[in-house]
Scaffold this motif. Sequence first.
Motif, PDB file in Angstrom:
ATOM      1  N   PHE A 209      -0.220  31.726  63.039  1.00 15.53           N
ATOM      2  CA  PHE A 209      -1.415  31.022  63.476  1.00 15.53           C
ATOM      3  C   PHE A 209      -2.624  31.950  63.486  1.00 15.53           C
ATOM      4  N   ASN A 210      -3.724  31.449  62.938  1.00 14.02           N
ATOM      5  CA  ASN A 210      -5.024  32.102  62.977  1.00 14.02           C
ATOM      6  C   ASN A 210      -5.902  31.391  63.992  1.00 14.02           C
ATOM      7  N   HIS A 211      -6.909  32.099  64.480  1.00 18.32           N
ATOM      8  CA  HIS A 211      -7.910  31.475  65.359  1.00 18.32           C
ATOM      9  C   HIS A 211      -9.250  31.505  64.647  1.00 18.32           C
ATOM     10  N   SER A 212      -9.886  30.343  64.531  1.00 17.45           N
ATOM     11  CA  SER A 212     -11.175  30.244  63.855  1.00 17.45           C
ATOM     12  C   SER A 212     -12.239  29.705  64.803  1.00 17.45           C
ATOM     13  N   ARG A 213     -13.464  30.083  64.478  1.00  8.46           N
ATOM     14  CA  ARG A 213     -14.626  29.636  65.250  1.00  8.46           C
ATOM     15  C   ARG A 213     -15.744  29.356  64.263  1.00  8.46           C
ATOM     16  N   LEU A 214     -16.396  28.227  64.450  1.00  6.14           N
ATOM     17  CA  LEU A 214     -17.505  27.808  63.595  1.00  6.14           C
ATOM     18  C   LEU A 214     -18.713  27.537  64.481  1.00  6.14           C
ATOM     19  N   VAL A 215     -19.846  28.151  64.148  1.00  8.01           N
ATOM     20  CA  VAL A 215     -21.081  27.941  64.874  1.00  8.01           C
ATOM     21  C   VAL A 215     -22.107  27.353  63.917  1.00  8.01           C
ATOM     22  N   VAL A 216     -22.679  26.215  64.286  1.00  7.95           N
ATOM     23  CA  VAL A 216     -23.692  25.549  63.465  1.00  7.95           C
ATOM     24  C   VAL A 216     -24.919  25.302  64.339  1.00  7.95           C
ATOM     25  N   ARG A 217     -26.016  25.928  63.969  1.00  6.25           N
ATOM     26  CA  ARG A 217     -27.290  25.740  64.683  1.00  6.25           C
ATOM     27  C   ARG A 217     -28.384  25.551  63.645  1.00  6.25           C
ATOM     28  N   GLY A 218     -28.812  24.324  63.439  1.00  6.78           N
ATOM     29  CA  GLY A 218     -29.815  24.064  62.422  1.00  6.78           C
ATOM     30  C   GLY A 218     -29.320  24.483  61.056  1.00  6.78           C
ATOM     31  N   ALA A 219     -30.047  25.394  60.404  1.00  5.30           N
ATOM     32  CA  ALA A 219     -29.664  25.881  59.078  1.00  5.30           C
ATOM     33  C   ALA A 219     -28.837  27.161  59.151  1.00  5.30           C
ATOM     34  N   HIS A 220     -28.439  27.554  60.350  1.00  8.19           N
ATOM     35  CA  HIS A 220     -27.684  28.797  60.528  1.00  8.19           C
ATOM     36  C   HIS A 220     -26.210  28.489  60.770  1.00  8.19           C
ATOM     37  N   PHE A 221     -25.340  29.085  59.949  1.00  5.83           N
ATOM     38  CA  PHE A 221     -23.901  28.881  60.046  1.00  5.83           C
ATOM     39  C   PHE A 221     -23.218  30.227  60.278  1.00  5.83           C
ATOM     40  N   GLU A 222     -22.226  30.239  61.162  1.00  5.26           N
ATOM     41  CA  GLU A 222     -21.376  31.414  61.356  1.00  5.26           C
ATOM     42  C   GLU A 222     -19.915  30.996  61.242  1.00  5.26           C
ATOM     43  N   HIS A 223     -19.138  31.781  60.497  1.00  8.77           N
ATOM     44  CA  HIS A 223     -17.698  31.619  60.412  1.00  8.77           C
ATOM     45  C   HIS A 223     -17.043  32.831  61.067  1.00  8.77           C
ATOM     46  N   TRP A 224     -16.173  32.581  62.035  1.00  6.67           N
ATOM     47  CA  TRP A 224     -15.424  33.638  62.708  1.00  6.67           C
ATOM     48  C   TRP A 224     -13.938  33.434  62.450  1.00  6.67           C
ATOM     49  N   LEU A 225     -13.231  34.532  62.251  1.00  8.16           N
ATOM     50  CA  LEU A 225     -11.797  34.458  61.964  1.00  8.16           C
ATOM     51  C   LEU A 225     -11.073  35.564  62.719  1.00  8.16           C
ATOM     52  N   ASN A 226     -10.194  35.153  63.624  1.00  7.27           N
ATOM     53  CA  ASN A 226      -9.396  36.101  64.407  1.00  7.27           C
ATOM     54  C   ASN A 226     -10.276  37.173  65.063  1.00  7.27           C
ATOM     55  N   GLY A 227     -11.398  36.698  65.642  1.00 12.96           N
ATOM     56  CA  GLY A 227     -12.282  37.581  66.384  1.00 12.96           C
ATOM     57  C   GLY A 227     -13.310  38.327  65.553  1.00 12.96           C
ATOM     58  N   GLU A 228     -13.280  38.155  64.219  1.00 14.36           N
ATOM     59  CA  GLU A 228     -14.227  38.840  63.327  1.00 14.36           C
ATOM     60  C   GLU A 228     -15.220  37.831  62.760  1.00 14.36           C
ATOM     61  N   LYS A 229     -16.522  38.176  62.822  1.00 12.89           N
ATOM     62  CA  LYS A 229     -17.510  37.323  62.169  1.00 12.89           C
ATOM     63  C   LYS A 229     -17.510  37.656  60.684  1.00 12.89           C
ATOM     64  N   VAL A 230     -17.133  36.664  59.859  1.00 13.02           N
ATOM     65  CA  VAL A 230     -16.962  36.933  58.428  1.00 13.02           C
ATOM     66  C   VAL A 230     -18.041  36.268  57.576  1.00 13.02           C
ATOM     67  N   VAL A 231     -18.778  35.315  58.149  1.00  8.22           N
ATOM     68  CA  VAL A 231     -19.904  34.681  57.453  1.00  8.22           C
ATOM     69  C   VAL A 231     -21.036  34.505  58.453  1.00  8.22           C
TER      70      VAL A 231
END
Length: 287
Positions: A209-231
């Motif tokens: 199992f992996n843990h993912s996090r997605l942040v969307v604020r307007g035109a700003h996107f963040e992809h997080w994977l297993n505690g690391e911000k990768v995008v």
Amino acid sequence: MAAFRGYTQRVRTRILILLSVLLCQCAICAGQVHNVLTAAEKRDGWILLFDGKTMVHWNDPSKLDPAGDSWTIEDGCLKPLSNPRITEDLVSTENYKDFELQWDWRISPGGNTGVKYRIQAFPVLMEAPAAGIASKFEVRVELALRRKLFDRHLIPSGSKAAIYPVGFEFQMIDNSAHPDAKRGALYQTGSLYSILAPTKDASKAPGAFNHSRLVVRGAHFEHWLNGEKVVDITVNSDMLKQALGTRWGPDSLAVQLLSQQPNQSCPITLQNHGDPAWFRDIKIRKY
């Protein structure tokens, strides 16, 4: 124990309830209990999108018309089924504009899946031979968009079809074995699919199992994977047209929709890419 027996039954009951709650909270924090929210998460505005038992918060394909057969619940996880009659993502019942989404997931060896957001359209793709149209996937999507095939009632009884969400994708894939991942980092786990590669491979081996996090604020996107911000990207129309044009073609309606994003309050989806995958601990909070 003698002192405990000295309390009244009502006090003993209250103590046992309190101990149960504390043990549950400790188990949640230790990662031993899934598909629940802690008291702190509730205070912070998180909403649980999957309780481990039902498809509340999701459009259950089996209850739609015509009924779909592409998703099930297995071992406390949402799971896409292989070779369904109607291949479709699991779509949230609510739309989201600015939000933070977290979830745990795993895939089978050689597997491929994703989470899609800022979805602009859901074209219906008929079975290619019956429809007599080109077999290339992107061409089929483009034709469905131009023909405005958005109603699942268009699917003939007994026929196979697919419903494709035109949106942005948080890619989740077996980087070592899936052919798409071997095309390069733009198509590997954590990427903003075909637009921006992850800064590193933070994924775990298939089956874990992996843990993912997605942040969307307007035109700003963040992809997080297993505690690391990768995008970490702030998109604009010109950049998206250039990035997406390679895949879809410069005059594609898909490119126009994704670059202009006329809809910003949109559902999110869990992708059925035909491979076994498992989703749990899905939670969201709006900004």
